[in-house]
Design an enzyme around this catalytic site. Sequence first.
Site, PDB file in Angstrom:
ATOM      1  N   HIS A  43      45.114  40.659  44.381  1.00 34.82           N
ATOM      2  CA  HIS A  43      44.208  39.557  44.035  1.00 34.82           C
ATOM      3  C   HIS A  43      42.964  40.173  43.434  1.00 34.82           C
ATOM      4  O   HIS A  43      42.267  40.965  44.068  1.00 34.82           O
ATOM      5  CB  HIS A  43      43.846  38.717  45.260  1.00 34.82           C
ATOM      6  CG  HIS A  43      43.038  37.499  44.910  1.00 34.82           C
ATOM      7  ND1 HIS A  43      43.613  36.261  44.663  1.00 34.82           N
ATOM      8  CD2 HIS A  43      41.706  37.334  44.738  1.00 34.82           C
ATOM      9  CE1 HIS A  43      42.658  35.397  44.361  1.00 34.82           C
ATOM     10  NE2 HIS A  43      41.501  36.021  44.401  1.00 34.82           N
ATOM     11  N   CYS A  44      42.668  39.807  42.188  1.00 34.36           N
ATOM     12  CA  CYS A  44      41.563  40.423  41.455  1.00 34.36           C
ATOM     13  C   CYS A  44      40.348  39.501  41.454  1.00 34.36           C
ATOM     14  O   CYS A  44      40.402  38.403  40.888  1.00 34.36           O
ATOM     15  CB  CYS A  44      41.979  40.730  40.019  1.00 34.36           C
ATOM     16  SG  CYS A  44      40.676  41.527  39.047  1.00 34.36           S
ATOM     17  N   PRO A  45      39.228  39.910  42.051  1.00 35.04           N
ATOM     18  CA  PRO A  45      38.036  39.061  42.051  1.00 35.04           C
ATOM     19  C   PRO A  45      37.422  38.897  40.667  1.00 35.04           C
ATOM     20  O   PRO A  45      36.735  37.902  40.405  1.00 35.04           O
ATOM     21  CB  PRO A  45      37.078  39.792  43.001  1.00 35.04           C
ATOM     22  CG  PRO A  45      37.535  41.214  42.987  1.00 35.04           C
ATOM     23  CD  PRO A  45      39.022  41.162  42.799  1.00 35.04           C
TER      24      PRO A  45
END
EC number: 2.3.1.225
Length: 366
Positions: free
Chosen positions: A155-157
């Site tokens: 999950h990439c912020p």
Amino acid sequence: MAPSGPGSVRRRCRRVLYWVPVVFISLLLGWSYYAYAVQLCIVSMENVGEQVVCLIAYHLLFAMFVWSYWKTIFTLPMNPSKEFHLSYAEKELLEREPRGEAHQEVLRRAAKDLPIYTRTMSGAIRYCDRCQLIKPDRCHHCSVCDKCILKMDHHCPWVNNCVGFSNYKFFLLFLAYSLLYCLFIAATDLQYFIKFWTNGLPDTQAKFHIMFLFFAAAMFSVSLSSLFGYHCWLVSKNKSTLEAFRSPVFRHGTDKNGFSLGFSKNMRQVFGDEKKYWLLPIFSSLGDGCSFPTCLVNQDPEQASTPAGLNSTSKNPENHQFPAKPLRESQSHLLTDSQSWTESSTNPGKGKAGMSNPALTMENET
């Protein structure tokens, strides 16, 4: 309608905060456009030819950067199909059974016709209690999205999205074009950056934009180059970030290279067969995200019998048999490539018997 509780308010606040990194990148990108196109190219460059060339090249990289970033952010992650969800009767049965062997027996019966070849570290069926489904291979539950994501990488912020099967190609292109964007700015801004320190620039606000633009481009180039290089290595090995940290467990045991089919096929699995689409943020990945061809070195103990219609081609113990489940059509040609597969010399007409290396067999999945 009942008023929203504190939990609902907190969730909404978190959803807003998740967009802060994306807003930051967008603002930084907008400032870099103004600093480069206006303050550097139009105000500071005196040579018209240099202006034209730099502006054309810059806008090309800028467009590809924004396009791939947009696709990475707004492409919805793919979730497991309905066949992996438990039926109502199976859910009721699962709730009645205590955790343990009886619980696993219910899951094994539910998964017997599914293309499931990976297991938990203890050898159990991978099941998601939150989504109430049997996890496909390479699928993981994202605690931020609160969903199971097909071929989840991380999950990439910075994109406020899960990077997985549906947008991994876009994410790679985003890294590539953002790196090229920063390198191009740093390279063309360098001479004016030097002039700044030698007092060769007019005393205007443009020189401060030029200075900070070079610093920002150089700094992001270093971080992006390492990240992009790491993901290129992952693609070459057909691994996700999660699989690089914890190797997938198959029914025959842990295999860190279990999904690797060789460099060429690994690339094609992410970018597709048509090279004209490789550099464009257009979905062209192979497969459906629910099943993947695997490269197994050891015999699968649960697949002892030969499938109907496929006879054993050799008594050599190294020439393993195929699992009973056929590969989905969308991935089948990765295993039937004429450069990698040869017809069995001892049993022609019965299908592919193995690779040129008999010790290495491909596991077909649906």
